[in-house]
Every structure is written in structure tokens, then in C-alpha cells.
Enzyme design. Structure first.
Site, PDB file in Angstrom:
ATOM      1  N   LYS A 184       0.875  -1.185   0.000  1.00 22.07           N
ATOM      2  CA  LYS A 184       0.000   0.000   0.000  1.00 22.07           C
ATOM      3  C   LYS A 184       0.912   1.235   0.000  1.00 22.07           C
ATOM      4  CE  LYS A 184      -3.044   3.142   1.399  1.00 22.07           C
ATOM      5  NZ  LYS A 184      -2.067   4.187   1.718  1.00 22.07           N
ATOM      6  N   GLY A 241       4.075   2.823  11.024  1.00 19.26           N
ATOM      7  CA  GLY A 241       3.368   4.101  10.985  1.00 19.26           C
ATOM      8  C   GLY A 241       2.877   4.490  12.367  1.00 19.26           C
ATOM      9  N   SER A 242       1.769   5.204  12.377  1.00 20.29           N
ATOM     10  CA  SER A 242       1.254   5.762  13.627  1.00 20.29           C
ATOM     11  C   SER A 242       0.551   4.695  14.463  1.00 20.29           C
ATOM     12  CB  SER A 242       0.243   6.860  13.293  1.00 20.29           C
ATOM     13  OG  SER A 242      -0.839   6.287  12.579  1.00 20.29           O
ATOM     14  N   GLY A 245      -3.087   4.235  13.125  1.00 24.77           N
ATOM     15  CA  GLY A 245      -3.199   3.419  11.922  1.00 24.77           C
ATOM     16  C   GLY A 245      -2.940   1.945  12.213  1.00 24.77           C
ATOM     17  N   GLY A 246      -1.886   1.675  12.966  1.00 23.93           N
ATOM     18  CA  GLY A 246      -1.520   0.284  13.271  1.00 23.93           C
ATOM     19  C   GLY A 246      -2.605  -0.423  14.063  1.00 23.93           C
ATOM     20  N   GLU A 265       4.464  -1.830  13.696  1.00 22.11           N
ATOM     21  CA  GLU A 265       5.485  -1.082  14.435  1.00 22.11           C
ATOM     22  C   GLU A 265       4.983   0.340  14.500  1.00 22.11           C
ATOM     23  OE1 GLU A 265       8.357  -2.576  15.571  1.00 22.11           O
ATOM     24  OE2 GLU A 265       7.695  -4.463  14.718  1.00 22.11           O
ATOM     25  N   CYS A 302      10.853   7.299  14.435  1.00 22.76           N
ATOM     26  CA  CYS A 302      10.154   6.512  15.462  1.00 22.76           C
ATOM     27  C   CYS A 302      11.046   6.309  16.670  1.00 22.76           C
ATOM     28  CB  CYS A 302       9.739   5.171  14.893  1.00 22.76           C
ATOM     29  SG  CYS A 302      11.099   4.352  14.062  1.00 22.76           S
ATOM     30  N   GLU A 389       3.292   9.899  21.944  1.00 23.81           N
ATOM     31  CA  GLU A 389       4.308  10.441  21.043  1.00 23.81           C
ATOM     32  C   GLU A 389       3.850  11.780  20.444  1.00 23.81           C
ATOM     33  OE1 GLU A 389       4.479   8.576  17.197  1.00 23.81           O
ATOM     34  OE2 GLU A 389       6.663   8.708  17.131  1.00 23.81           O
TER      35      GLU A 389
HETATM   36  P1  NAP Z   1       0.305   6.594   9.218  1.00 23.37           P
HETATM   37  O1  NAP Z   1      -0.466   7.844   9.061  1.00 23.37           O
HETATM   38  O2  NAP Z   1      -0.181   5.642  10.249  1.00 23.37           O
HETATM   39  O3  NAP Z   1       0.355   5.922   7.781  1.00 23.37           O
HETATM   40  C1  NAP Z   1       0.972   4.676   7.510  1.00 23.37           C
HETATM   41  C2  NAP Z   1       0.196   3.924   6.424  1.00 23.37           C
HETATM   42  O4  NAP Z   1      -0.950   3.308   7.008  1.00 23.37           O
HETATM   43  C3  NAP Z   1      -0.339   4.793   5.311  1.00 23.37           C
HETATM   44  O5  NAP Z   1      -0.263   4.080   4.091  1.00 23.37           O
HETATM   45  C4  NAP Z   1      -1.787   5.007   5.689  1.00 23.37           C
HETATM   46  O6  NAP Z   1      -2.585   5.190   4.545  1.00 23.37           O
HETATM   47  C5  NAP Z   1      -2.144   3.695   6.340  1.00 23.37           C
HETATM   48  N1  NAP Z   1      -3.199   3.849   7.345  1.00 23.37           N
HETATM   49  C6  NAP Z   1      -3.169   4.667   8.429  1.00 23.37           C
HETATM   50  N2  NAP Z   1      -4.304   4.533   9.131  1.00 23.37           N
HETATM   51  C7  NAP Z   1      -5.063   3.610   8.500  1.00 23.37           C
HETATM   52  C8  NAP Z   1      -6.351   3.043   8.743  1.00 23.37           C
HETATM   53  N3  NAP Z   1      -7.077   3.400   9.802  1.00 23.37           N
HETATM   54  N4  NAP Z   1      -6.836   2.127   7.869  1.00 23.37           N
HETATM   55  C9  NAP Z   1      -6.109   1.768   6.789  1.00 23.37           C
HETATM   56  N5  NAP Z   1      -4.884   2.276   6.497  1.00 23.37           N
HETATM   57  C10 NAP Z   1      -4.369   3.179   7.338  1.00 23.37           C
HETATM   58  O7  NAP Z   1       1.819   6.900   9.623  1.00 23.37           O
HETATM   59  P2  NAP Z   1       2.797   8.025   9.061  1.00 23.37           P
HETATM   60  O8  NAP Z   1       2.297   9.375   9.343  1.00 23.37           O
HETATM   61  O9  NAP Z   1       3.113   7.752   7.696  1.00 23.37           O
HETATM   62  O10 NAP Z   1       4.136   7.787   9.925  1.00 23.37           O
HETATM   63  C11 NAP Z   1       4.439   8.487  11.084  1.00 23.37           C
HETATM   64  C12 NAP Z   1       4.329   7.581  12.290  1.00 23.37           C
HETATM   65  O11 NAP Z   1       5.010   6.368  12.054  1.00 23.37           O
HETATM   66  C13 NAP Z   1       4.954   8.134  13.549  1.00 23.37           C
HETATM   67  O12 NAP Z   1       4.078   7.930  14.618  1.00 23.37           O
HETATM   68  C14 NAP Z   1       6.214   7.317  13.734  1.00 23.37           C
HETATM   69  O13 NAP Z   1       6.680   7.213  15.030  1.00 23.37           O
HETATM   70  C15 NAP Z   1       5.781   6.012  13.175  1.00 23.37           C
HETATM   71  N6  NAP Z   1       6.900   5.222  12.705  1.00 23.37           N
HETATM   72  C16 NAP Z   1       7.170   4.065  13.333  1.00 23.37           C
HETATM   73  C17 NAP Z   1       8.258   3.331  12.939  1.00 23.37           C
HETATM   74  C18 NAP Z   1       8.580   2.047  13.631  1.00 23.37           C
HETATM   75  O14 NAP Z   1       9.443   1.345  13.164  1.00 23.37           O
HETATM   76  N7  NAP Z   1       7.939   1.716  14.682  1.00 23.37           N
HETATM   77  C19 NAP Z   1       9.051   3.753  11.866  1.00 23.37           C
HETATM   78  C20 NAP Z   1       8.717   4.937  11.221  1.00 23.37           C
HETATM   79  C21 NAP Z   1       7.617   5.649  11.656  1.00 23.37           C
HETATM   80  P3  NAP Z   1      -3.597   6.430   4.455  1.00 23.37           P
HETATM   81  O15 NAP Z   1      -2.744   7.644   4.555  1.00 23.37           O
HETATM   82  O16 NAP Z   1      -4.226   6.214   3.127  1.00 23.37           O
HETATM   83  O17 NAP Z   1      -4.540   6.305   5.593  1.00 23.37           O
END
Ligand code: NAP
Length: 504
Positions: A184, A241-242, A245-246, A265, A302, A389
Site C-alpha cells: 500500500k 506508521g502511527s 493506523g496500526g 510497528e 520513530c 508520542e
Molecule cells: P500513518 O499515518 O499511520 O500511515 C501509515 C500507512 O498506514 C499509510 O499508508 C496510511 O494510509 C495507512 N493507514 C493509516 N491509518 C489507516 C487506517 N485506519 N486504515 C487503513 N490504512 C491506514 O503513519 P505516518 O504518518 O506515515 O508515519 C508516522 C508515524 O510512524 C509516527 O508515529 C512514527 O513514530 C511512526 N513510525 C514508526 C516506525 C517504527 O518502526 N515503529 C518507523 C517509522 C515511523 P492512508 O494515509 O491512506 O490512511
């Protein structure tokens, strides 16, 4: 505005009438060209069905074949040259030096997994020899092997457009294990996704991998992700991601008629404990290094240290002032998206409103100001929301009145990706206790270093207890991440000649 054929379904780029969208320039907020189309339900289904047919063949490819596939992906990414970096820079505002490093990390990761496959040890066969003379009953021979789990849906994060995106660790470990991937694409960097996705599809064709081994779908809304996670032919989800979302994807997958593993993650505040002698000895230089870790990549990691914990004394207060001075002098580039910018500002506002927090003077000139807030350990315990966070260049300095209060904090904090201790020799008794407490709470314990910067190697654990991840037993970085996409099968009493060829 030009609209390009957007979905990559196996070897083909296809275009239907999904909703049109585009990336944004983080500096100006203006839309970027070309435009893309969101995947339709038909395209989502088509890519997963094709991936499932590919699985029947791909799971039987040899490790050497898959190794060559990964190596070719790395070469194809390199062949995109510095034009790739220019496009990522336009979509993310991340500096070219950082992107050059991230590209090296991404291709290095592909090659590390390629090497792992060639080493022939990853499949971890476990053999129990037959005991035909055992009394009262004979024991048949048994062999346990790892087999790939099936089609994996992968979601990348916005803050690592290469290393945690299309050809990032989740995709690479799934492909290495013998699982097809439907990726995705992240709407914050669609053009980057398209270039890298095409590099992977081209490598699949060039190395003779079955059509459908890799597909990539664009999605601006959560619907595309939701449809992927709930499709009956998807057998695992890998997400970076967030937390929001996760957790949403985890809940969706758990409600399926056939629940599947979701390796999410998510965010983390990565506490750093500064013990008194280390603070006294390191003072200014330690504070500056900490500030650099807070502001690295505008704090969009992250592993960003969103928390530091110190004993409440004059040296610690001076240390915090040094951190604030360092932050004030650090130029910050725009955050990745408007959503992340708004969340950063409202997150800081919420921290200020929780009372007892005092803000150091910050004089950075950009719209996004780095921030350090001080709070007492007691205030923190009463307001556990401080543990949420705030994604960006900020940290919370917590002042504890005693070591016991410090230990208590380590006990009550939620699961984290990392926990760090800065200790000089006279701090070791306290450090030993903290290492024990942090072992219960984090995936990686760091001494006299900083959490930013995750080495891609065999021993790495990038994971940790909930809410840092949805499964604390695994890592999403390093070669160990391959086992998220395999399951063990025991072959009992099967003659050697009938045993499936292990895909080592
Ligand atoms: P995000 O908004 O959660 O997006 C990640 C992916 O998930 C996107 O493709 C998004 O697509 C999809 N998504 C999110 N919510 C969804 C839902 N409810 N249903 C279906 N798909 C969904 O994260 P981000 O803003 O890109 O990244 C920032 C976050 O990632 C920070 O909190 C950071 O700490 C964390 N992060 C964690 C790590 C780790 O290894 N733990 C590494 C890097 C970043 P859509 O935009 O289309 O919804």
C-alpha cells in the site's frame, strides 16, 4: 495535470477510474505533478488474486533465485540515479544528504537479505532422529521446517520514503521468506513509491519471478488499506506508521472470519535516562548530542528521544538549559505533511495544558519550533498522556526526586521501541537496576548512545511491547524479521525422498 497509470499489478502498470490525488510540496503546500489514482476495489482484488496464484510458484523458488531477485531490486534502485533523490526531496523536504544515506541503507538491506538466503542457515531446520528401539513406543523421525505464510500486505510510513517504504524492510523480509507482497503506497510520497515499485516489478520480470510476486496500490483514503487487511487471501500484515493506523488495522484483522497476524510497528517516546555522574561529567557536550538526536530529521523518527529522565538537581537543570540552547540553534526543515505539522502543534499544546510543565526559551525562526518541556516525575505520573508520542523535534525532560522515583517511572511507562541509559562508572549500581527494568519494557536497551539510528544487522531488535508494536516477539529490522512471514511445519516419519525440498 498529467495522471499516470498508477497501480502496479504484477508486471503491469494499470489505470482505472479511481479517485485522482497528488503529493504536496511540504515547503509551499502546493500540489505536485503528476497526479495518481487511488486503487479501485477491482484493482485491489485483482492484485491479491494474482499474488495468491504467484504464491504457488514463488514459495518453491530457491533461496538463490530469491537472492538474485533482491540483488536486482537493489541494482534497479541504484540505476534510478540521483533523479530519484530529487523527487523524494520534492515530496518530503528531507535533505539530499539524508536521502543519500537512506538509499544506501535500503540497498544494503536488500543485499543483506540476499546474503542471508545464500548462507543457507535461515530456515532453522530442527531434526529429531527416529528412535525405533525406544520403549515402550518407538519414536518416528521428525523435521521441523519454516514455510512461507502466504500473501503479505505491507504498509510503509511517511518518514522513511525508502527504508520503511516500498522496498523497505517489511517488503524485503517478506519477499526473502517466499511470500508475495501487495504494497500500500504512502500518499505522502506517491511519485517515489511509483519509481521504486516499478524498479521491483522490473526486477521480478528480469529474474523470472512469477507475475504477481509484487504489486503496489495507491490509496489516499483508509479504504484501500482496510480492503487489503480484510481480504481473505491476505495472510499477514506488516505495518510501519502511527499508533492510530496500526491499531485500526490490527482490530480489522482480528475481526476477520480468519484472523491473521498484524505486525504493526508504531510510535514510541524512547526514554533516555541520564544518571547523575554522567550528567556532571558530560554536561554541555552530552546535552548537545542529545539535542541533535531530538532534532535529527526534524524529529521525525520513530526512535526520536521524546523523553529524558534526570535526577532533580542543579547539574540536571543546567543540562536541560544546554539542551534548550542547542535546540534553539538548530535549523528545522518543514515537517512531512500538513497532518504531521498540525499533530505536532496540537501535541505540544496538550503537553503545556497538562500543568506543571514549564517551557524553555526557544528562538528557532521557522514555523516548526523544536521544544523541550520540563515536568516533575509526580506530574507525569498524574498525567500519563505525556507518554503519547509528539511526532517532531520535541522532548519532555522529567525531573525525578530520587532513584526510586526514576525506577517507578521505568515500571509504569508503556512499551517502547528503545530505552537508553547514560551512566558513568559511579552510576553503575543504578544503571544495573534500570537495565533490568527496561528489559521488561523495550525492544532495545542502549548504553551511552542515542536511540536514533537503527543498525540493519542480525542482532537488531526493532520492536517492543505494546503499544510500541502489536507483537513484542518479533523485530521489523534486521535479518530476524524474516520469521514474521514463515510458520513452522513438522514433517513426521516422512521418507527423505518424499520430503519437500526446503527452500534454503
Ligand atoms: P500513518 O499515518 O499511520 O500511515 C501509515 C500507512 O498506514 C499509510 O499508508 C496510511 O494510509 C495507512 N493507514 C493509516 N491509518 C489507516 C487506517 N485506519 N486504515 C487503513 N490504512 C491506514 O503513519 P505516518 O504518518 O506515515 O508515519 C508516522 C508515524 O510512524 C509516527 O508515529 C512514527 O513514530 C511512526 N513510525 C514508526 C516506525 C517504527 O518502526 N515503529 C518507523 C517509522 C515511523 P492512508 O494515509 O491512506 O490512511
Amino acid at each position: 495535470m498529467e495522471i499516470i497509470p498508477s497501480q502496479i499489478i504484477g508486471y503491469r502498470n494499470v489505470q482505472s477510474n479511481g479517485e485522482i490525488f497528488h503529493g504536496f510540496d511540504p515547503y509551499t503546500g502546493k500540489p505536485l505533478s503528476p497526479a495518481f489514482r487511488e486503487a479501485t476495489k477491482t484493482e485491489i482484488n485483482e492484485s491479491i488474486v494474482l499474488a495468491n496464484s504467484a504464491f504457488a510458484l514463488y514459495r518453491k523458488t530457491s533461496s538463490a533465485q530469491r537472492s538474485s531477485f533482491l540483488e536486482t531490486i537493489a541494482s534497479n534502485i541504484e540505476a534510478l540515479g540521483d533523479d530519484l533523490l530529487k523527487i523524494i526531496n520534492e515530496e518530503t523536504a528531507l535533505p539530499l544528504t539524508r536521502l543519500t544515506g537512506e538509499r544506501g541503507r535500503t540497498t544494503g538491506q536488500l543485499r543483506l537479505f540476499g546474503q542471508l538466503l545464500l548462507d543457507g542457515k535461515w530456515n532453522k531446520e530442527i531434526i529429531d532422529e527416529p528412535l525405533p528401539d525406544r520403549k515402550p513406543v518407538a519414536r518416528p523421525g521428525m523435521i521441523q521446517m519454516q514455510v512461507p505464510i502466504g500473501v503479505v500486505a505491507v504498509f510503509g510510513a511517511s518518514n522513511f520514503p525508502l527504508a520503511f517504504s516500498v522496498a523497505g524492510g517489511d517488503t524485503v523480509s517478506a519477499l526473502a521468506s517466499g511470500c508475495p507482497v501487495v504494497f500500500k503506497a504512502h500518499p505522502a510520497h506517491p511519485a517515489t513509491c511509483q519509481l521504486i515499485g516499478n524498479a521491483i516489478a522490473k526486477a521480478a520480470k528480469e529474474t523470472g519471478m512469477p507475475d504477481g510476486t509484487f504489486s503496489m496500490l495507491h490509496g489516499l483514503s483508509n479504504e484501500v488499506g482496510g480492503a487489503l487487511a480484510t481480504h481473505p487471501l491476505i495472510k499477514a500484515v506488516a505495518f510501519t506508521g502511527s499508533f492510530k493506523g496500526g491499531k485500526a488495522l490490527y482490530d480489522l484483522a482480528a475481526r476477520r472470519p480468519e484472523p491473521i497476524p498484524v505486525y504493526a510497528e508504531m510510535g514510541s517516546v524512547n526514554p533516555v535516562f541520564f544518571l547523575p555522574e554522567a550528567v556532571t561529567l558530560g554536561a554541555k557536550s552530552l546535552a548537545l548530542q542529545f539535542g541533535q538526536s531530538v532534532t535529527m530529521g526534524s524529529g521525525q523518527f520513530c526512535t526520536n528521544p521524546g523523553f529524558c529522565i534526570l535526577i532533580n538537581n542543579e547539574d540536571s537543570k543546567l543540562f536541560i538549559q544546554h539542551v534548550a540552547d542547542g535546540l534553539s540553534a538548530t535549523p528545522i526543515h518543514p515537517l512531512l505533511t500538513k497532518g504531521i505539522t498540525d499533530a505536532y502543534k496540537s501535541g505540544l499544546e496538550k503537553q503545556h495544558k497538562m500543568g506543571g510543565a514549564s517551557i524553555q526559551t526557544i528562538t528557532a525562526e521557522t514555523d516548526i519550533k523544536p521544544s523541550i518541556i520540563t515536568v516533575s516525575a509526580k506530574n507525569l505520573m498524574q498525567n500519563p498522556e505525556y507518554f503519547e508520542e509528539v511526532f517532531g523535534p520535541s522532548t519532555v525532560a522529567v525531573l525525578a526526586d530520587s532513584f526510586d522515583e526514576m525506577f517507578r517511572l521505568a515500571e509504569v511507562m508503556p512499551g517502547q521501541l528503545t530505552g537508553t541509559i547514560h551512566a558513568a562508572e559511579n552510576d553503575y549500581t543504578t544503571a544495573r537496576e534500570l537495565i533490568d527494568l527496561l528489559t521488561q519494557k523495550v525492544g532495545r536497551v542502549i548504553m551511552n548512545g542515542f536511540p536514533t539510528g537503527v543498525e540493519v544487522c542480525h542482532a537488531m531488535v526493532h520492536g517492543g511491547p505494546y503499544p510500541a508494536t502489536t507483537d513484542s516477539r518479533v523485530t521489523s529490522v534486521g535479518t530476524g524479521s524474516i520469521y514474521r512471514f514463515t510458520r513452522p511445519v513438522c514433517y513426521q516419519n516422512i521418507p527423505q525422498s518424499l520430503l519437500p525440498v526446503s527452500n534454503i
